[in-house]
Design a protein around this motif. Structure first.
Motif, PDB file in Angstrom:
ATOM      1  N   ARG A  37     -35.313  -6.584 -26.270  1.00  0.00           N
ATOM      2  CA  ARG A  37     -35.818  -7.746 -25.536  1.00  0.00           C
ATOM      3  C   ARG A  37     -34.696  -8.745 -25.281  1.00  0.00           C
ATOM      4  NH1 ARG A  37     -40.401 -10.370 -24.260  1.00  0.00           N
ATOM      5  NH2 ARG A  37     -41.701  -8.764 -25.230  1.00  0.00           N
ATOM      6  N   ALA A  38     -33.857  -8.994 -26.293  1.00  0.00           N
ATOM      7  CA  ALA A  38     -32.741  -9.921 -26.119  1.00  0.00           C
ATOM      8  C   ALA A  38     -31.799  -9.439 -25.023  1.00  0.00           C
ATOM      9  CB  ALA A  38     -31.991 -10.083 -27.443  1.00  0.00           C
ATOM     10  N   TYR A  39     -31.562  -8.128 -24.973  1.00  0.00           N
ATOM     11  CA  TYR A  39     -30.705  -7.569 -23.927  1.00  0.00           C
ATOM     12  C   TYR A  39     -31.323  -7.785 -22.550  1.00  0.00           C
ATOM     13  CZ  TYR A  39     -28.895  -4.053 -20.724  1.00  0.00           C
ATOM     14  OH  TYR A  39     -28.398  -3.422 -19.609  1.00  0.00           O
ATOM     15  N   VAL A  40     -32.617  -7.470 -22.396  1.00  0.00           N
ATOM     16  CA  VAL A  40     -33.278  -7.605 -21.101  1.00  0.00           C
ATOM     17  C   VAL A  40     -33.306  -9.068 -20.657  1.00  0.00           C
ATOM     18  CG1 VAL A  40     -35.485  -7.358 -19.885  1.00  0.00           C
ATOM     19  CG2 VAL A  40     -34.665  -5.516 -21.357  1.00  0.00           C
ATOM     20  N   GLU A  41     -33.594  -9.970 -21.580  1.00  0.00           N
ATOM     21  CA  GLU A  41     -33.615 -11.388 -21.225  1.00  0.00           C
ATOM     22  C   GLU A  41     -32.225 -11.869 -20.805  1.00  0.00           C
ATOM     23  OE1 GLU A  41     -35.267 -13.148 -24.715  1.00  0.00           O
ATOM     24  OE2 GLU A  41     -37.346 -12.755 -24.112  1.00  0.00           O
ATOM     25  N   GLY A  42     -31.200 -11.363 -21.458  1.00  0.00           N
ATOM     26  CA  GLY A  42     -29.843 -11.729 -21.069  1.00  0.00           C
ATOM     27  C   GLY A  42     -29.486 -11.226 -19.682  1.00  0.00           C
ATOM     28  N   VAL A  43     -29.893 -10.000 -19.373  1.00  0.00           N
ATOM     29  CA  VAL A  43     -29.645  -9.434 -18.050  1.00  0.00           C
ATOM     30  C   VAL A  43     -30.400 -10.224 -16.987  1.00  0.00           C
ATOM     31  CG1 VAL A  43     -30.095  -7.417 -16.604  1.00  0.00           C
ATOM     32  CG2 VAL A  43     -29.122  -7.123 -18.888  1.00  0.00           C
ATOM     33  N   ALA A  44     -31.644 -10.583 -17.289  1.00  0.00           N
ATOM     34  CA  ALA A  44     -32.456 -11.322 -16.321  1.00  0.00           C
ATOM     35  C   ALA A  44     -31.837 -12.671 -15.985  1.00  0.00           C
ATOM     36  CB  ALA A  44     -33.872 -11.499 -16.864  1.00  0.00           C
ATOM     37  N   LYS A  45     -31.259 -13.341 -16.985  1.00  0.00           N
ATOM     38  CA  LYS A  45     -30.627 -14.638 -16.747  1.00  0.00           C
ATOM     39  C   LYS A  45     -29.450 -14.518 -15.791  1.00  0.00           C
ATOM     40  CE  LYS A  45     -31.937 -16.786 -21.135  1.00  0.00           C
ATOM     41  NZ  LYS A  45     -31.444 -17.317 -22.435  1.00  0.00           N
ATOM     42  N   LYS A  46     -28.821 -13.356 -15.756  1.00  0.00           N
ATOM     43  CA  LYS A  46     -27.688 -13.128 -14.859  1.00  0.00           C
ATOM     44  C   LYS A  46     -28.133 -12.646 -13.486  1.00  0.00           C
ATOM     45  CE  LYS A  46     -24.729 -11.690 -18.723  1.00  0.00           C
ATOM     46  NZ  LYS A  46     -23.955 -10.565 -19.319  1.00  0.00           N
ATOM     47  N   GLY A  47     -29.451 -12.428 -13.321  1.00  0.00           N
ATOM     48  CA  GLY A  47     -29.951 -11.922 -12.046  1.00  0.00           C
ATOM     49  C   GLY A  47     -29.630 -10.461 -11.830  1.00  0.00           C
ATOM     50  N   GLU A  48     -29.435  -9.717 -12.910  1.00  0.00           N
ATOM     51  CA  GLU A  48     -29.096  -8.302 -12.814  1.00  0.00           C
ATOM     52  C   GLU A  48     -30.269  -7.448 -13.269  1.00  0.00           C
ATOM     53  OE1 GLU A  48     -25.674  -8.031 -15.286  1.00  0.00           O
ATOM     54  OE2 GLU A  48     -24.377  -9.196 -13.941  1.00  0.00           O
ATOM     55  N   ARG A  49     -30.067  -6.138 -13.268  1.00  0.00           N
ATOM     56  CA  ARG A  49     -31.092  -5.212 -13.722  1.00  0.00           C
ATOM     57  C   ARG A  49     -30.627  -4.517 -15.006  1.00  0.00           C
ATOM     58  NH1 ARG A  49     -35.302  -3.783 -10.972  1.00  0.00           N
ATOM     59  NH2 ARG A  49     -35.326  -1.624 -11.759  1.00  0.00           N
TER      60      ARG A  49
END
Length: 247
Positions: A37-49
Motif C-alpha cells: 500500500r505504501a508503494y502504491v500510494e507513493g506512486v500515485a503521488k507522483k502521478g505514475e502507475r
C-alpha cells in the motif's frame, strides 16, 4: 518505501520459523500488504502507475497471495478463523489496490478496471487463485467454529453473519468466474483460477446454500460457449458437477 527496506523486511518474512504457522503467515502477509500500500500510494503521488513486475513488488505480492504457505498448513480448525480473516482482509485490500487503481471516487470504475485487468492480469489471476483457496479454508474453519459453539452461544447475530458469509461466497465465485476466467487475458490465467475452483469444489458443494447452488449451476450452464480455454472449461464442469451431485 525504499527498496532496501522492502528487501530487508522480505528476508525477515521468509524466515523458516514461519513455516506451517498460519497466524505468523497471516501477520507476514499483513505486513507485506502494508508495504505494498505504501508503494502504491507513493506512486500515485507522483502521478505514475504501479509496476508490479519489479522484483521487490513481485515478492510482496507473493507473500500476500502465498498459496504454497496456505496449502502447507495442517487441516483447518475452528481456531483458525481469527488469523484467516486477517490474511484474507490483507489479500482483498491488496488486490483492490491494483485492480481499481486510477478509479475516481464516485465514478464508475469500468475504464480503470479494464485497463488494470489488461496490464495486471497475471497478478489478478494469482490473487484470485489465493482468494478462492483461502475462502474455502475459511468456509471449513467457519463451519467447525459454529459447530463448536454451545447452543446459547449460537446467537442470532452469529447465525445471520454465517449465513451472510455463505451467500457472499456464491457471489464471489460467480464474480470471479466472470472477471478472472471469462475476462482472462491469457489461457494460463483462466486455467489458474479455474483450477482453484475445481480443487475446492467439494467445499463449495456443501457450503453454498441450496438456492445459491442452483443459481450458480444455472448461470454457469453455458460455460462451454464462453470459457476461453478447454482445460478451464473442464475444471468448471467438474465444479458444477459437484454442485449438481448435492442438489
Amino acid at each position: 518505501m525504499p527498496i532496501v527496506r522492502i528487501l530487508v523486511v522480505l528476508l525477515a518474512l521468509a524466515s523458516p520459523a514461519l513455516a506451517q504457522d498460519g497466524a505468523r503467515d497471516a501477520a507476514a502477509a499483513g505486513e507485506a500488504a502494508r508495504m505494498f500500500r505504501a508503494y502504491v500510494e507513493g506512486v500515485a503521488k507522483k502521478g505514475e502507475r504501479p509496476d508490479l513486475t519489479r522484483p521487490e513488488i513481485t515478492a510482496l505480492l507473493g507473500r500476500v497471495f502465498d498459496v504454497g504457505a496456505l496449502e502447507a498448513l495442517p487441516p483447518a480448525k475452528a481456531s483458525d478463523m481469527s488469523w484467516l480473516m486477517e490474511w484474507m482482509d490483507a489479500a482483498n485490500a491488496t488486490s483492490k489496490l491494483f485492480a481499481l487503481y486510477g478509479a475516481k471516487p464516485g465514478a464508475q470504475p469500468d475504464l480503470a478496471l479494464q485497463r488494470n485487468m489488461t496490464e495486471y492480469g497475471d497478478q489478478y489471476a494469482a490473487a484470485m487463485n489465493f482468494a478462492i483457496r483461502g475462502m474455502a479454508r475459511e468456509a471449513v474453519a467457519g463451519e467447525l467454529f459454529m459447530a463448536s459453539l454451545a447452543p446459547e452461544q449460537r446467537t442470532r447475530i452469529r447465525q445471520d453473519g454465517f449465513t451472510g458469509f455463505r451467500r457472499s461466497a456464491a457471489e464471489f465465485i460467480l464474480g470471479t468466474v466472470c472477471a478472472a476466467i471469462q475476462g482472462a487475458g491469457t489461457p494460463a490465467n483462466a486455467r489458474l483460477v479455474a483450477a482453484a475452483i475445481r480443487d475446492t469444489r467439494e467445499v463449495w458443494a456443501s457450503f453454498l446454500l441450496p438456492q445459491d447452488r442452483a443459481r450458480v449451476i444455472e448461470q454457469l450452464a453455458d460455460l462451454p460457449r464462453w470459457a476461453p480455454d478447454e482445460t478451464a472449461r473442464t475444471d468448471l464442469a467438474a465444479f458444477t458437477a459437484a454442485l449438481r451431485a448435492v442438489n
